[in-house]
Write a protein that holds these residues in place. Structure first.
Motif, short mmCIF file in Angstrom:
data_model
loop_
_atom_site.label_atom_id
_atom_site.label_comp_id
_atom_site.label_asym_id
_atom_site.label_seq_id
_atom_site.Cartn_x
_atom_site.Cartn_y
_atom_site.Cartn_z
N ARG A 94 0.84 -1.20 0.00
CA ARG A 94 0.00 0.00 0.00
C ARG A 94 0.88 1.25 0.00
O ARG A 94 0.62 2.21 -0.74
CB ARG A 94 -0.93 0.00 1.22
CG ARG A 94 -1.83 1.24 1.30
CD ARG A 94 -2.63 1.29 2.58
NE ARG A 94 -3.35 2.55 2.69
CZ ARG A 94 -4.60 2.75 2.33
NH1 ARG A 94 -5.30 1.74 1.83
NH2 ARG A 94 -5.18 3.94 2.45
N ILE A 95 1.91 1.24 0.82
CA ILE A 95 2.83 2.39 0.89
C ILE A 95 3.54 2.57 -0.45
O ILE A 95 3.68 3.69 -0.95
CB ILE A 95 3.82 2.21 2.05
CG1 ILE A 95 3.09 2.26 3.39
CG2 ILE A 95 4.92 3.26 1.99
CD1 ILE A 95 3.94 1.85 4.58
N GLU A 96 3.99 1.46 -1.03
CA GLU A 96 4.67 1.52 -2.34
C GLU A 96 3.77 2.14 -3.41
O GLU A 96 4.24 2.82 -4.33
CB GLU A 96 5.08 0.11 -2.77
CG GLU A 96 6.29 -0.42 -2.02
CD GLU A 96 6.47 -1.91 -2.23
OE1 GLU A 96 5.71 -2.52 -3.02
OE2 GLU A 96 7.37 -2.48 -1.59
N ALA A 97 2.46 1.90 -3.29
CA ALA A 97 1.51 2.44 -4.27
C ALA A 97 1.23 3.92 -4.04
O ALA A 97 0.47 4.54 -4.79
CB ALA A 97 0.21 1.65 -4.22
N GLY A 98 1.84 4.50 -2.99
CA GLY A 98 1.67 5.91 -2.72
C GLY A 98 0.40 6.26 -1.97
O GLY A 98 0.01 7.43 -1.93
N LEU A 99 -0.24 5.25 -1.36
CA LEU A 99 -1.48 5.51 -0.61
C LEU A 99 -1.15 5.93 0.81
O LEU A 99 -0.16 5.51 1.40
CB LEU A 99 -2.36 4.26 -0.61
CG LEU A 99 -2.77 3.73 -1.99
CD1 LEU A 99 -3.68 2.54 -1.85
CD2 LEU A 99 -3.43 4.83 -2.81
N SER A 100 -2.01 6.76 1.38
CA SER A 100 -1.77 7.36 2.68
C SER A 100 -2.15 6.42 3.82
O SER A 100 -3.01 5.53 3.67
CB SER A 100 -2.60 8.64 2.80
OG SER A 100 -2.60 9.14 4.11
N LEU A 101 -1.53 6.64 4.98
CA LEU A 101 -1.92 5.94 6.20
C LEU A 101 -3.16 6.55 6.82
O LEU A 101 -3.85 5.91 7.62
CB LEU A 101 -0.78 5.97 7.23
CG LEU A 101 0.52 5.27 6.89
CD1 LEU A 101 1.52 5.44 8.04
CD2 LEU A 101 0.30 3.80 6.59
#
Length: 423
Positions: A283-290
């Motif tokens: 998810r982080i690699e895809a640029g999505l936020s926490l």
């Protein structure tokens, strides 16, 4: 987000830090007293229940071993003892146990070095994993990098307050030997021989040479009698499994079943933890936020309620997240089929397909282990207010976390160090 440079963290799916700021380095657990954990229990108020509730304080004891020794001194089966959380070995920990049909006066006869047991009440029900209010930590990180230490600590404290990736920590997979998820994966595949060979035979460099030789030999020749003679006496679970195989050649399923039921269950759930870490990193690699939801994200509210983000409720969900009422979560699959709702669900489905694991495998493992492996939601972000104090080259951190969250996940954000200096 900054990628971790450490192969072990990458291997366990812990691939990112929340910030790109330099870490403070240092070392955790120079002594057990540098890592103090106090369990915060749920209310206990049932004086007539059959379960005796005791406060256990231990120093440098692995929990399963401590429970076995307590049971031995009480003259009962260790299966009559339950707990709400598994605490670190190399630490000073305070937690609670429930003991079925044990009289309070029997506790006075428990005498074990670095262990104290105190009766605090009774309950109608045994303690269960996760059945606690949280954990309070008091941690000292020693020998930190001196240059700009106060500024680095301040920056990390701000990040911890805002939110960091809520990874399962190294100890979830085994501190010296991070293999629990690999054993669990073999059990899910029905490969019981592979599970046993991994548990007994996978050697790691932090172990003694004696242990590494014994493990490597078993991995090569599967000779249980030779392993029983060569494995160090403190490796009680490995020796119990080898002993079973020596008397029952080829019965790898039986060898696994000599493990305590809770440990056997934790092996399978460790693979679920591994899947969560990997999905969060993707998810982080895809640029999505926490903290900023997208359509299809799952939400977990503080009262346990769940919801799915839609185009219609996205702005309301963002507001609820900012007010601390809910968090974005990842659903970790189990024995029941799952309908994906968004990109992160699809990532999890991809991970399952890549490993060749499906709901039917969790169902089979549920029957084998006699534990239901249902799916579960876990928040993707961890945030806590940390009280940080710098003293020379040492840093002291005090903070509280909800059940199932890892203090080492907070510490790694400060340290950005090799995970082996955190055990």
């Amino acid at each position: 987000m900054m990628p971790s440079p450490y192969p072990l963290e990458q291997e366990l799916g812990m691939r990112y830090y929340a910030s790109g700021a330099p870490g403070i380095g240092g070392r955790l657990r120079s002594t057990p007293a540098d890592f103090i954990v106090e369990e915060l229990p749920l209310p206990i108020s049932d004086p007539d229940g059959p379960f005796l509730i005791c406060r256990l304080t231990k120093t440098n004891w692995e929990l399963q071993r401590a429970v076995k020794e307590i049971a031995k001194q009480l003259g009962i089966s260790h299966r009559r003892i339950a707990w709400a959380g598994t605490k670190d070995k190399n630490a000073v920990t305070t937690q609670y146990l429930s003991l079925y049909e044990v009289p309070p006066e029997a506790i006075e006869h428990v005498h074990l070095k670095d262990i104290s047991l105190e009766v605090v009440g009774r309950s109608q029900h045994p303690l269960a994993l996760g059945g606690l209010a949280g954990n309070r930590f008091d941690i000292v990180i020693r020998d930190c990098a001196a240059e700009g230490l106060a500024e680095r600590v301040r920056a990390a404290t701000e990040v911890a307050s805002a939110g960091i990736p809520n990874y399962y920590g190294l100890q979830r997979f085994g501190v010296v030997r991070p293999v629990t998820h690999l054993v669990g994966e073999s059990i899910l595949r029905g490969d019981y021989e592979g599970a046993v060979v991994t548990y007994i035979g996978r050697a790691y460099p932090l172990e003694s040479e004696e242990a590494q030789r014994a493990r490597s030999r078993f991995a090569e020749d599967r000779d249980a009698k030779a392993a029983l003679a060569a494995l160090p006496v403190q490796m009680t679970y490995e020796r119990a499994m080898a002993n079973h195989l020596a008397g029952n050649p080829g019965d790898y399923a039986g060898a696994l079943r000599v493990l305590p039921p809770k440990l056997l269950s934790l092996l399978v759930s460790a693979f679920q933890s591994y899947l969560f870490n990997c999905a969060l990193s993707r998810r982080i690699e895809a640029g999505l936020s926490l903290a900023e939801p997208e359509v299809g994200d799952r939400l977990l509210f503080s009262n346990g309620r769940e919801d799915i983000v839609s185009a219609r409720n996205r702005q309301a969900a963002l507001l609820q997240i900012r007010r601390g009422r809910c968090r974005i979560a990842i659903f970790v699959p189990g024995a029941e089929p799952v309908t994906p709702h968004g990109r992160t669900d699809e990532v999890m489905q991809d991970l399952m397909r890549e490993r060749g694991i499906g709901a039917e495998d969790f169902e089979r493992a549920s029957r084998f282990v006699a534990t239901k492996f249902a799916g579960a939601l876990r928040p993707i972000a961890l945030s806590t207010e940390v009280e940080a104090e710098v003293s020379g080259a040492n840093v002291r951190l005090r903070f509280t976390l909800p059940p199932g969250h890892y203090a080492t996940t907070v510490c790694r954000e400060y340290m950005k160090a090799d995970p082996y200096v955190m055990i």
